[in-house]
Design a protein around this motif. Structure first.
Motif, PDB file in Angstrom:
ATOM      1  N   ARG A 137       5.622 -47.330   5.433  1.00 51.10           N
ATOM      2  CA  ARG A 137       4.231 -47.469   5.869  1.00 51.10           C
ATOM      3  C   ARG A 137       3.238 -47.167   4.756  1.00 51.10           C
ATOM      4  NH1 ARG A 137       4.037 -45.142  12.082  1.00 51.10           N
ATOM      5  NH2 ARG A 137       5.800 -46.357  12.845  1.00 51.10           N
ATOM      6  N   ASN A 138       3.740 -47.002   3.527  1.00 45.83           N
ATOM      7  CA  ASN A 138       2.859 -46.738   2.376  1.00 45.83           C
ATOM      8  C   ASN A 138       1.939 -45.545   2.622  1.00 45.83           C
ATOM      9  OD1 ASN A 138       4.019 -49.019   1.320  1.00 45.83           O
ATOM     10  ND2 ASN A 138       2.109 -50.025   0.784  1.00 45.83           N
ATOM     11  N   THR A 139       2.494 -44.508   3.214  1.00 45.65           N
ATOM     12  CA  THR A 139       1.666 -43.386   3.634  1.00 45.65           C
ATOM     13  C   THR A 139       2.229 -42.056   3.122  1.00 45.65           C
ATOM     14  OG1 THR A 139       0.988 -44.547   5.635  1.00 45.65           O
ATOM     15  CG2 THR A 139       0.723 -42.151   5.614  1.00 45.65           C
ATOM     16  N   VAL A 140       1.338 -41.188   2.691  1.00 45.52           N
ATOM     17  CA  VAL A 140       1.689 -39.805   2.393  1.00 45.52           C
ATOM     18  C   VAL A 140       0.779 -38.916   3.237  1.00 45.52           C
ATOM     19  CG1 VAL A 140       0.132 -39.689   0.407  1.00 45.52           C
ATOM     20  CG2 VAL A 140       2.039 -38.078   0.596  1.00 45.52           C
ATOM     21  N   SER A 141       1.343 -37.857   3.760  1.00 42.95           N
ATOM     22  CA  SER A 141       0.594 -36.978   4.661  1.00 42.95           C
ATOM     23  C   SER A 141       0.650 -35.538   4.185  1.00 42.95           C
ATOM     24  CB  SER A 141       1.162 -37.073   6.078  1.00 42.95           C
ATOM     25  OG  SER A 141       1.063 -38.394   6.573  1.00 42.95           O
ATOM     26  N   LEU A 142      -0.333 -34.771   4.629  1.00 46.71           N
ATOM     27  CA  LEU A 142      -0.360 -33.339   4.340  1.00 46.71           C
ATOM     28  C   LEU A 142      -0.677 -32.619   5.646  1.00 46.71           C
ATOM     29  CD1 LEU A 142      -0.169 -31.231   2.026  1.00 46.71           C
ATOM     30  CD2 LEU A 142      -2.677 -31.267   1.984  1.00 46.71           C
ATOM     31  N   GLN A 143       0.312 -31.953   6.194  1.00 41.00           N
ATOM     32  CA  GLN A 143       0.118 -31.143   7.386  1.00 41.00           C
ATOM     33  C   GLN A 143      -0.332 -29.756   6.948  1.00 41.00           C
ATOM     34  OE1 GLN A 143       0.374 -31.934  10.732  1.00 41.00           O
ATOM     35  NE2 GLN A 143      -0.446 -29.870  11.067  1.00 41.00           N
ATOM     36  N   MET A 144      -1.478 -29.341   7.427  1.00 43.37           N
ATOM     37  CA  MET A 144      -2.056 -28.068   7.011  1.00 43.37           C
ATOM     38  C   MET A 144      -2.160 -27.152   8.221  1.00 43.37           C
ATOM     39  SD  MET A 144      -5.001 -29.416   4.391  1.00 43.37           S
ATOM     40  CE  MET A 144      -6.022 -30.080   5.706  1.00 43.37           C
ATOM     41  N   ASN A 145      -1.441 -26.059   8.198  1.00 42.00           N
ATOM     42  CA  ASN A 145      -1.456 -25.077   9.290  1.00 42.00           C
ATOM     43  C   ASN A 145      -2.027 -23.753   8.799  1.00 42.00           C
ATOM     44  OD1 ASN A 145      -0.124 -26.981  10.936  1.00 42.00           O
ATOM     45  ND2 ASN A 145       1.891 -26.248  10.279  1.00 42.00           N
ATOM     46  N   SER A 146      -2.400 -22.935   9.737  1.00 40.15           N
ATOM     47  CA  SER A 146      -2.939 -21.593   9.424  1.00 40.15           C
ATOM     48  C   SER A 146      -4.035 -21.685   8.373  1.00 40.15           C
ATOM     49  CB  SER A 146      -1.813 -20.667   8.934  1.00 40.15           C
ATOM     50  OG  SER A 146      -0.790 -20.565   9.895  1.00 40.15           O
ATOM     51  N   LEU A 147      -4.966 -22.560   8.608  1.00 41.05           N
ATOM     52  CA  LEU A 147      -6.021 -22.789   7.625  1.00 41.05           C
ATOM     53  C   LEU A 147      -6.914 -21.571   7.488  1.00 41.05           C
ATOM     54  CD1 LEU A 147      -6.749 -26.483   8.503  1.00 41.05           C
ATOM     55  CD2 LEU A 147      -6.197 -25.629   6.220  1.00 41.05           C
ATOM     56  N   ASP A 148      -7.357 -21.371   6.266  1.00 38.76           N
ATOM     57  CA  ASP A 148      -8.219 -20.249   5.903  1.00 38.76           C
ATOM     58  C   ASP A 148      -9.499 -20.811   5.298  1.00 38.76           C
ATOM     59  OD1 ASP A 148      -8.249 -17.170   5.272  1.00 38.76           O
ATOM     60  OD2 ASP A 148      -8.900 -18.178   3.428  1.00 38.76           O
ATOM     61  N   ILE A 149     -10.572 -20.007   5.316  1.00 36.76           N
ATOM     62  CA  ILE A 149     -11.831 -20.498   4.758  1.00 36.76           C
ATOM     63  C   ILE A 149     -11.687 -20.855   3.281  1.00 36.76           C
ATOM     64  CG2 ILE A 149     -13.280 -19.322   6.452  1.00 36.76           C
ATOM     65  CD1 ILE A 149     -13.810 -17.158   4.358  1.00 36.76           C
ATOM     66  N   THR A 150     -10.733 -20.260   2.601  1.00 36.89           N
ATOM     67  CA  THR A 150     -10.516 -20.578   1.181  1.00 36.89           C
ATOM     68  C   THR A 150      -9.886 -21.953   0.996  1.00 36.89           C
ATOM     69  OG1 THR A 150      -8.379 -19.446   1.221  1.00 36.89           O
ATOM     70  CG2 THR A 150     -10.289 -18.155   0.537  1.00 36.89           C
ATOM     71  N   ASP A 151      -9.461 -22.584   2.084  1.00 39.04           N
ATOM     72  CA  ASP A 151      -8.924 -23.938   2.005  1.00 39.04           C
ATOM     73  C   ASP A 151     -10.026 -24.996   2.066  1.00 39.04           C
ATOM     74  OD1 ASP A 151      -6.302 -22.746   4.097  1.00 39.04           O
ATOM     75  OD2 ASP A 151      -6.145 -23.190   1.955  1.00 39.04           O
ATOM     76  N   THR A 152     -11.253 -24.561   2.277  1.00 40.80           N
ATOM     77  CA  THR A 152     -12.375 -25.494   2.322  1.00 40.80           C
ATOM     78  C   THR A 152     -12.539 -26.187   0.981  1.00 40.80           C
ATOM     79  OG1 THR A 152     -13.558 -24.240   4.014  1.00 40.80           O
ATOM     80  CG2 THR A 152     -14.874 -25.688   2.599  1.00 40.80           C
ATOM     81  N   ALA A 153     -12.523 -27.517   1.008  1.00 39.79           N
ATOM     82  CA  ALA A 153     -12.597 -28.303  -0.229  1.00 39.79           C
ATOM     83  C   ALA A 153     -12.587 -29.788   0.125  1.00 39.79           C
ATOM     84  CB  ALA A 153     -11.424 -27.987  -1.141  1.00 39.79           C
ATOM     85  N   VAL A 154     -12.837 -30.597  -0.876  1.00 38.37           N
ATOM     86  CA  VAL A 154     -12.560 -32.025  -0.762  1.00 38.37           C
ATOM     87  C   VAL A 154     -11.115 -32.235  -1.208  1.00 38.37           C
ATOM     88  CG1 VAL A 154     -13.139 -34.345  -1.537  1.00 38.37           C
ATOM     89  CG2 VAL A 154     -14.958 -32.648  -1.196  1.00 38.37           C
ATOM     90  N   TYR A 155     -10.350 -32.893  -0.380  1.00 40.59           N
ATOM     91  CA  TYR A 155      -8.934 -33.126  -0.668  1.00 40.59           C
ATOM     92  C   TYR A 155      -8.733 -34.562  -1.139  1.00 40.59           C
ATOM     93  CZ  TYR A 155      -7.589 -28.646   1.248  1.00 40.59           C
ATOM     94  OH  TYR A 155      -7.426 -27.290   1.456  1.00 40.59           O
ATOM     95  N   TYR A 156      -7.998 -34.684  -2.241  1.00 37.84           N
ATOM     96  CA  TYR A 156      -7.773 -35.976  -2.861  1.00 37.84           C
ATOM     97  C   TYR A 156      -6.288 -36.316  -2.859  1.00 37.84           C
ATOM     98  CZ  TYR A 156     -12.470 -35.403  -4.787  1.00 37.84           C
ATOM     99  OH  TYR A 156     -13.822 -35.227  -4.939  1.00 37.84           O
ATOM    100  N   CYS A 157      -6.002 -37.543  -2.533  1.00 42.33           N
ATOM    101  CA  CYS A 157      -4.670 -38.106  -2.661  1.00 42.33           C
ATOM    102  C   CYS A 157      -4.544 -38.709  -4.056  1.00 42.33           C
ATOM    103  CB  CYS A 157      -4.508 -39.174  -1.579  1.00 42.33           C
ATOM    104  SG  CYS A 157      -2.982 -40.107  -1.636  1.00 42.33           S
ATOM    105  N   ALA A 158      -3.378 -38.580  -4.668  1.00 45.15           N
ATOM    106  CA  ALA A 158      -3.184 -39.089  -6.027  1.00 45.15           C
ATOM    107  C   ALA A 158      -1.796 -39.692  -6.176  1.00 45.15           C
ATOM    108  CB  ALA A 158      -3.382 -37.972  -7.039  1.00 45.15           C
TER     109      ALA A 158
END
Length: 121
Positions: free
Chosen positions: A76-97
């Motif tokens: 499916r030409n897809t990559v995923s990122l499952q993010m659990n237990s998020l913290d305020i320090t995870d706040t950001a713009v996330y980029y796929c590369a």
């Protein structure tokens, strides 16, 4: 040429979860190692996670190990990122590369436009 489009960002409370997805154009997705990076305001872009072409190897920044999981679906030409237990320090713009080799520094050849993740208290 590879074009990457991220989705799935948003606003979530601390302790919550989000799943980011990145869809790649083209028929050569399986040739590329994929990664996720993030950039918070006033900070440099940093490595989050990476996965090799066959999904046999995964790499994580220490700050997300045990909380985030990277996966890919070459059909499916897809990559995923499952993010659990998020913290305020995870706040950001996330980029796929994407690149022909796994990158753990932000020097990948192809980049998406980014998706905002905001974690609130």
């Amino acid at each position: 040429q590879v074009q990457l489009v991220e989705s799935g960002g948003g606003l979530v409370q601390a302790g919550g979860s989000l799943r980011l997805s990145c869809v790649a154009s083209g028929r050569t997705f399986s040739m590329y190692a994929m990664g996720w990076f993030r950039q918070a305001p006033g900070k440099e872009r940093e490595f989050v996670a990476a996965i090799d072409r066959s999904a046999g190897m995964r790499y994580y920044a220490d700050s997300v190990k045990g909380r985030f999981t990277i996966s890919r679906d070459n059909a499916r030409n897809t990559v995923s990122l499952q993010m659990n237990s998020l913290d305020i320090t995870d706040t950001a713009v996330y980029y796929c590369a994407a690149d022909l080799v796994v990158r753990t520094t932000p020097v990948s050849r192809y980049w998406g436009q980014g998706t905002q993740v905001t974690v609130s208290l």
